[in-house]
Scaffold this motif. Structure first.
Motif, PDB file in Angstrom:
ATOM      1  N   UNK A   4     -59.340  19.400   5.215  1.00 44.90           N
ATOM      2  CA  UNK A   4     -58.339  19.136   6.245  1.00 44.90           C
ATOM      3  C   UNK A   4     -58.650  19.976   7.475  1.00 44.90           C
ATOM      4  N   UNK A   5     -57.878  19.777   8.542  1.00 46.77           N
ATOM      5  CA  UNK A   5     -58.139  20.461   9.802  1.00 46.77           C
ATOM      6  C   UNK A   5     -58.117  21.971   9.677  1.00 46.77           C
ATOM      7  N   UNK A   6     -57.173  22.498   8.909  1.00 46.92           N
ATOM      8  CA  UNK A   6     -57.094  23.952   8.718  1.00 46.92           C
ATOM      9  C   UNK A   6     -58.341  24.473   8.005  1.00 46.92           C
ATOM     10  N   UNK A   7     -58.735  23.777   6.938  1.00 42.41           N
ATOM     11  CA  UNK A   7     -59.934  24.190   6.196  1.00 42.41           C
ATOM     12  C   UNK A   7     -61.177  24.107   7.078  1.00 42.41           C
ATOM     13  N   UNK A   8     -61.241  23.092   7.938  1.00 41.44           N
ATOM     14  CA  UNK A   8     -62.368  22.980   8.873  1.00 41.44           C
ATOM     15  C   UNK A   8     -62.403  24.182   9.805  1.00 41.44           C
ATOM     16  N   UNK A   9     -61.224  24.617  10.254  1.00 45.01           N
ATOM     17  CA  UNK A   9     -61.149  25.790  11.122  1.00 45.01           C
ATOM     18  C   UNK A   9     -61.641  27.049  10.434  1.00 45.01           C
ATOM     19  N   UNK A  10     -61.278  27.209   9.169  1.00 40.65           N
ATOM     20  CA  UNK A  10     -61.726  28.385   8.397  1.00 40.65           C
ATOM     21  C   UNK A  10     -63.243  28.337   8.216  1.00 40.65           C
ATOM     22  N   UNK A  11     -63.769  27.170   7.821  1.00 37.77           N
ATOM     23  CA  UNK A  11     -65.223  27.040   7.662  1.00 37.77           C
ATOM     24  C   UNK A  11     -65.941  27.343   8.977  1.00 37.77           C
ATOM     25  N   UNK A  12     -65.406  26.817  10.066  1.00 37.36           N
ATOM     26  CA  UNK A  12     -65.998  27.064  11.379  1.00 37.36           C
ATOM     27  C   UNK A  12     -66.006  28.560  11.691  1.00 37.36           C
ATOM     28  N   UNK A  13     -64.885  29.213  11.421  1.00 37.48           N
ATOM     29  CA  UNK A  13     -64.795  30.662  11.662  1.00 37.48           C
ATOM     30  C   UNK A  13     -65.827  31.419  10.832  1.00 37.48           C
ATOM     31  N   UNK A  14     -65.937  31.075   9.562  1.00 36.93           N
ATOM     32  CA  UNK A  14     -66.900  31.759   8.692  1.00 36.93           C
ATOM     33  C   UNK A  14     -68.333  31.504   9.155  1.00 36.93           C
ATOM     34  N   UNK A  15     -68.641  30.242   9.486  1.00 38.82           N
ATOM     35  CA  UNK A  15     -70.017  29.895   9.848  1.00 38.82           C
ATOM     36  C   UNK A  15     -70.440  30.464  11.202  1.00 38.82           C
ATOM     37  N   UNK A  16     -69.468  30.765  12.042  1.00 41.07           N
ATOM     38  CA  UNK A  16     -69.799  31.306  13.365  1.00 41.07           C
ATOM     39  C   UNK A  16     -69.471  32.790  13.476  1.00 41.07           C
ATOM     40  N   UNK A  17     -69.152  33.428  12.363  1.00 38.83           N
ATOM     41  CA  UNK A  17     -68.757  34.838  12.381  1.00 38.83           C
ATOM     42  C   UNK A  17     -69.893  35.762  12.806  1.00 38.83           C
ATOM     43  N   UNK A  18     -71.123  35.362  12.558  1.00 41.18           N
ATOM     44  CA  UNK A  18     -72.278  36.189  12.912  1.00 41.18           C
ATOM     45  C   UNK A  18     -73.397  35.258  13.378  1.00 41.18           C
ATOM     46  N   UNK A  19     -73.904  35.469  14.592  1.00 40.14           N
ATOM     47  CA  UNK A  19     -74.979  34.607  15.102  1.00 40.14           C
ATOM     48  C   UNK A  19     -76.225  34.607  14.216  1.00 40.14           C
ATOM     49  N   UNK A  20     -76.400  35.632  13.413  1.00 35.17           N
ATOM     50  CA  UNK A  20     -77.568  35.701  12.530  1.00 35.17           C
ATOM     51  C   UNK A  20     -77.560  34.583  11.491  1.00 35.17           C
ATOM     52  N   UNK A  21     -76.389  34.038  11.183  1.00 34.73           N
ATOM     53  CA  UNK A  21     -76.307  32.974  10.175  1.00 34.73           C
ATOM     54  C   UNK A  21     -77.101  31.747  10.592  1.00 34.73           C
ATOM     55  N   UNK A  36     -70.989  21.807  12.881  1.00 39.02           N
ATOM     56  CA  UNK A  36     -70.089  22.696  13.625  1.00 39.02           C
ATOM     57  C   UNK A  36     -69.263  21.916  14.640  1.00 39.02           C
ATOM     58  N   UNK A  37     -69.888  20.946  15.307  1.00 42.14           N
ATOM     59  CA  UNK A  37     -69.174  20.111  16.272  1.00 42.14           C
ATOM     60  C   UNK A  37     -68.062  19.338  15.561  1.00 42.14           C
ATOM     61  N   UNK A  38     -68.384  18.765  14.411  1.00 41.17           N
ATOM     62  CA  UNK A  38     -67.382  18.008  13.639  1.00 41.17           C
ATOM     63  C   UNK A  38     -66.254  18.921  13.167  1.00 41.17           C
ATOM     64  N   UNK A  39     -66.608  20.115  12.660  1.00 43.73           N
ATOM     65  CA  UNK A  39     -65.588  21.058  12.195  1.00 43.73           C
ATOM     66  C   UNK A  39     -64.686  21.482  13.348  1.00 43.73           C
ATOM     67  N   UNK A  40     -65.273  21.759  14.499  1.00 45.15           N
ATOM     68  CA  UNK A  40     -64.505  22.184  15.668  1.00 45.15           C
ATOM     69  C   UNK A  40     -63.526  21.078  16.081  1.00 45.15           C
ATOM     70  N   UNK A  41     -63.995  19.846  16.152  1.00 45.67           N
ATOM     71  CA  UNK A  41     -63.141  18.717  16.535  1.00 45.67           C
ATOM     72  C   UNK A  41     -62.030  18.492  15.510  1.00 45.67           C
TER      73      UNK A  41
END
Length: 149
Positions: A4-21, A36-41
Motif C-alpha cells: 500500500x502507499x504507506x508501505x511504499x513510503x517506508x520502502x522508499x525511505x529505507x532504500x534511499x536512506x544511504x546513497x551507498x545502497x 523508486x519512481x513507482x514507490x515515490x508516486x
C-alpha cells in the motif's frame, strides 16, 4: 508482491536512506531507479496497492540486507526483513515438496507449505504472507477456501 502507499513510503525511505545502497552489488545487478519512481508516486498518491515483481522484491530484500541499510533499521525491522526473505526463499525453493498441481501457487500452496515447515517464522505463525485482501476470512479471523461459500 503488493504494497500500500504507506508501505511504499517506508520502502522508499529505507532504500534511499544511504546513497551507498545504489552502488551495492544487488542494486547494480538489478537497478531499482524505476522502482523508486513507482514507490515515490504510490506513497504520494496513497495508492491502495502497488505491485512489484518477485524479482524486484528479491532485489529490494538483498539491498535492505546490506550493511548501509541495516544500520538504519531497528532490530525488529531487521528481524521482519529476515523473515520476509525466508518466506520468499521457501515459496521459491519449495523445500517441503508441495505439489503445485494439487495446491496451485496461491494461498492454498502457501498454507500447505507452512504446515510442512519445520521451523516457521513469526510471520508464518501469524498466517502470512498471503494476499489477505483476496481471501475470505471467518468471524474468528481464520482463512476460508475462496471457492467455498
Amino acid at each position: 508482491m503488493g504494497f500500500n502507499g504507506h508501505e511504499c513510503g517506508i520502502l522508499l525511505e529505507w532504500l534511499t536512506s544511504d546513497p551507498a545502497l545504489a552502488g551495492s552489488k544487488p542494486w547494480t545487478a538489478d537497478p531499482l531507479e524505476t522502482t523508486l519512481v513507482r514507490l515515490r508516486a504510490s506513497a504520494a498518491d496513497g495508492k491502495p496497492v502497488t505491485w512489484l515483481s518477485p524479482l524486484t522484491a528479491r532485489t529490494i530484500m538483498a539491498v535492505l540486507q546490506e550493511p548501509a541499510a541495516t544500520a538504519v533499521l531497528t532490530g525488529q525491522e531487521a528481524r521482519l526483513l529476515t523473515a520476509v526473505a525466508q518466506h520468499l526463499t521457501e515459496w521459491d525453493t519449495n523445500p517441503a515438496g508441495v505439489q503445485h498441481a494439487q495446491y496451485g501457487t496461491g494461498w492454498r500452496f502457501r498454507q500447505r507449505a507452512l504446515a510442512l515447515t519445520e521451523h516457521p517464522t513469526v510471520l508464518s505463525r501469524l498466517g502470512g504472507p498471503f494476499f489477505l485482501f483476496q481471501c475470505k476470512v471467518t468471524a474468528l479471523g481464520a482463512l476460508k477456501d475462496p471457492d467455498k461459500p
